[in-house]
Scaffold this active site. Structure first.
Site, PDB file in Angstrom:
ATOM      1  NE  ARG A  57      -0.738  -0.796   4.875  1.00 11.85           N
ATOM      2  CZ  ARG A  57      -1.368  -1.318   5.927  1.00 11.85           C
ATOM      3  NH1 ARG A  57      -2.680  -1.456   5.928  1.00 11.85           N
ATOM      4  NH2 ARG A  57      -0.701  -1.696   6.990  1.00 11.85           N
ATOM      5  CG  ASP A  87      -6.661  -3.686  15.857  1.00  9.43           C
ATOM      6  OD1 ASP A  87      -5.769  -3.792  15.005  1.00  9.43           O
ATOM      7  OD2 ASP A  87      -7.829  -4.087  15.676  1.00  9.43           O
TER       8      ASP A  87
HETATM    9  N1  UDP Z   1      -6.676  -7.460   3.166  1.00 12.24           N
HETATM   10  C1  UDP Z   1      -6.861  -7.740   1.832  1.00 12.24           C
HETATM   11  N2  UDP Z   1      -7.019  -6.705   0.962  1.00 12.24           N
HETATM   12  C2  UDP Z   1      -6.996  -5.416   1.342  1.00 12.24           C
HETATM   13  C3  UDP Z   1      -6.823  -5.126   2.712  1.00 12.24           C
HETATM   14  C4  UDP Z   1      -6.648  -6.170   3.600  1.00 12.24           C
HETATM   15  O1  UDP Z   1      -6.866  -8.886   1.441  1.00 12.24           O
HETATM   16  O2  UDP Z   1      -7.129  -4.519   0.494  1.00 12.24           O
HETATM   17  C5  UDP Z   1      -6.490  -8.602   4.097  1.00 12.24           C
HETATM   18  C6  UDP Z   1      -5.021  -8.956   4.250  1.00 12.24           C
HETATM   19  O3  UDP Z   1      -4.927 -10.357   4.438  1.00 12.24           O
HETATM   20  C7  UDP Z   1      -4.650  -8.244   5.514  1.00 12.24           C
HETATM   21  C8  UDP Z   1      -5.902  -8.427   6.334  1.00 12.24           C
HETATM   22  O4  UDP Z   1      -6.966  -8.293   5.379  1.00 12.24           O
HETATM   23  O5  UDP Z   1      -3.524  -8.817   6.126  1.00 12.24           O
HETATM   24  C9  UDP Z   1      -6.089  -7.458   7.463  1.00 12.24           C
HETATM   25  O6  UDP Z   1      -6.058  -6.153   6.954  1.00 12.24           O
HETATM   26  P1  UDP Z   1      -5.788  -4.883   7.875  1.00 12.24           P
HETATM   27  O7  UDP Z   1      -6.081  -3.669   7.074  1.00 12.24           O
HETATM   28  O8  UDP Z   1      -6.524  -5.066   9.146  1.00 12.24           O
HETATM   29  O9  UDP Z   1      -4.225  -5.011   8.104  1.00 12.24           O
HETATM   30  P2  UDP Z   1      -3.176  -4.045   8.851  1.00 12.24           P
HETATM   31  O10 UDP Z   1      -3.653  -2.630   8.638  1.00 12.24           O
HETATM   32  O11 UDP Z   1      -3.132  -4.499  10.286  1.00 12.24           O
HETATM   33  O12 UDP Z   1      -1.898  -4.325   8.119  1.00 12.24           O
END
Ligand code: UDP
Length: 371
Positions: free
Chosen positions: A278, A354
């Site tokens: 991202r 979190d």
């Molecule tokens: N995820 C996904 N697509 C996205 C965003 C998240 O497949 O666009 C999945 C991915 O496996 C990720 C999980 O959802 O590890 C949890 O996402 P979150 O945004 O909670 O992750 P963080 O912000 O903790 O990295």
């Protein structure tokens, strides 16, 4: 001698230290990094609070925690609504009616539900056993293929079929047009940045940075009655039972001479080919304004690259699959035997917590130990 030696100046350590001080206890907080605030650390660049160790959006359903954090900062009204970019096609997150409309052209919640049910049926999933099956049964194959598979495999470095289902359950699925990424009653970013927020918690408490507990453990242990340890649990025990796996993140951060790079705080690159997971454009966490409400002329972006943790890297995410859970449970037994040490935080308990969960568990520990 101190009552408490607190190893790690992140959220868990800072909350515990604050509570201990309120109870009249003496505390020393140490951190091996050159600054406080752990992975929520923010640093100001051109009037922008840059989240140096990844984006942190505070959200909680826990009123006690929300009231607690409000003592140390004012929280703004930021609502997380990331955009997914799949080979240039943009989709709303979390999975909601905008996503379903763009993916399938469906207009009503009933049509969206029928489409998901149809795809779930075709995949023959009754009881989801892993992230892949869980994802398909929640949102169908098309969304799994375009918005989940590539992102997840980049993020975790493992096939979705080998990852635990709970990871994808972090994301809401809604048959409404609500783009709020979290199902939380309370959400926001501390005005002035997380570093100031944590500094306010640590006000009046002795803190030593650039100080590595594990490098001189015997001397530090002699300095306090009780240790609060928030580093990696396997490192505490010299990896004696084996190493737990973590994911690490590398950030490529750039200051750009333009006011608006991507129009949103977070854009997820969900295809497999783009090497980053991202891009964060930090100014949008505070609506692109400085403290006086003026538009900021420049912008700071960070590309996030996920990698397998190896010694020397910063651990970010525990990999809570079966193998690591079994190993962690063994470390947990050792940890429970350490009567003079309390383990806390994401690394100390090997949990994908979190921020609000970290704070809640630190408050619980404080209550248990301090009364
Ligand atoms: N995820 C996904 N697509 C996205 C965003 C998240 O497949 O666009 C999945 C991915 O496996 C990720 C999980 O959802 O590890 C949890 O996402 P979150 O945004 O909670 O992750 P963080 O912000 O903790 O990295």
């Amino acid at each position: 001698m101190y009552d408490y030696l607190i190893v790690g100046a992140g959220l868990y350590g800072a909350v515990f230290a604050h509570e201990a001080k309120e109870h009249g206890k003496s505390c020393l907080v140490i951190d091996k990094r050159p600054q406080i605030a752990g992975n929520v650390y923010t640093e100001e660049v051109e009037g922008i609070q840059v989240h140096k160790y990844g984006a942190h959006i505070f959200h909680t359903n826990n009123k006690k925690v929300w009231d607690y954090v409000g003592r140390f900062a004012t929280f703004n009204r930021f609502t997380n609504s990331p955009v997914a970019n799949y080979h240039g096609e943009l989709y709303s997150l979390p999975f909601n009616m905008y996503t379903f409309n763009k993916m399938w052209g469906v207009v009503t919640p009933e049509e969206a539900k029928a489409k998901i049910e149809e795809q779930k049926k075709q995949a023959h999933i009754t009881e989801p056993k892993n992230l892949e099956e869980q994802a398909i049964s929640l949102v169908g194959t098309d969304i799994y293929e375009k918005l989940i598979k590539g992102y997840t495999e980049k993020q975790w470095g493992r096939p979705c079929s080998e990852l635990p289902a709970f990871i994808i359950k972090r994301l809401p699925v809604r048959l409404t047009f609500d783009n709020n990424y979290f199902n939380a009653l309370y959400q926001g970013i501390p005005v002035g940045g997380y570093t100031r927020f944590v500094a306010n918690m640590l006000d009046g408490i002795e803190v030593r940075v650039n100080t590595d507990y594990l490098a001189d453990r015997e001397a530090f242990d002699k300095m306090a009655e009780h240790v609060i340890y928030t580093g990696p649990v396997d490192a505490f025990f010299n990896y004696s039972l084996g190493t737990l796996e973590y994911r690490s993140v590398r950030f490529e951060t750039e200051l750009l001479d333009m006011p608006n790079f991507q129009g949103n705080a977070a854009v997820n690159y969900t295809d497999r080919e783009t090497p980053w997971t991202r891009i964060i454009e930090h100014k949008w966490f505070e609506f692109g304004k400085d403290a006086n409400g003026n538009d900021l002329p420049k912008t700071v972006i960070s590309r996030e690259f996920s990698s397998e943790w190896k010694p020397g890297d910063e651990p970010y995410y525990p990999v809570n699959n079966e193998k690591n859970t079994a190993l962690y449970n063994k470390y947990k037994e050792l940890a429970d035997g350490e009567t003079k040490v309390t383990f806390g935080g994401r690394l100390g308990t090997y949990k994908y917590y979190d921020m609000d969960q970290v704070i809640a568990t630190a408050l619980d520990a404080a209550e248990a130990l301090l009364g």
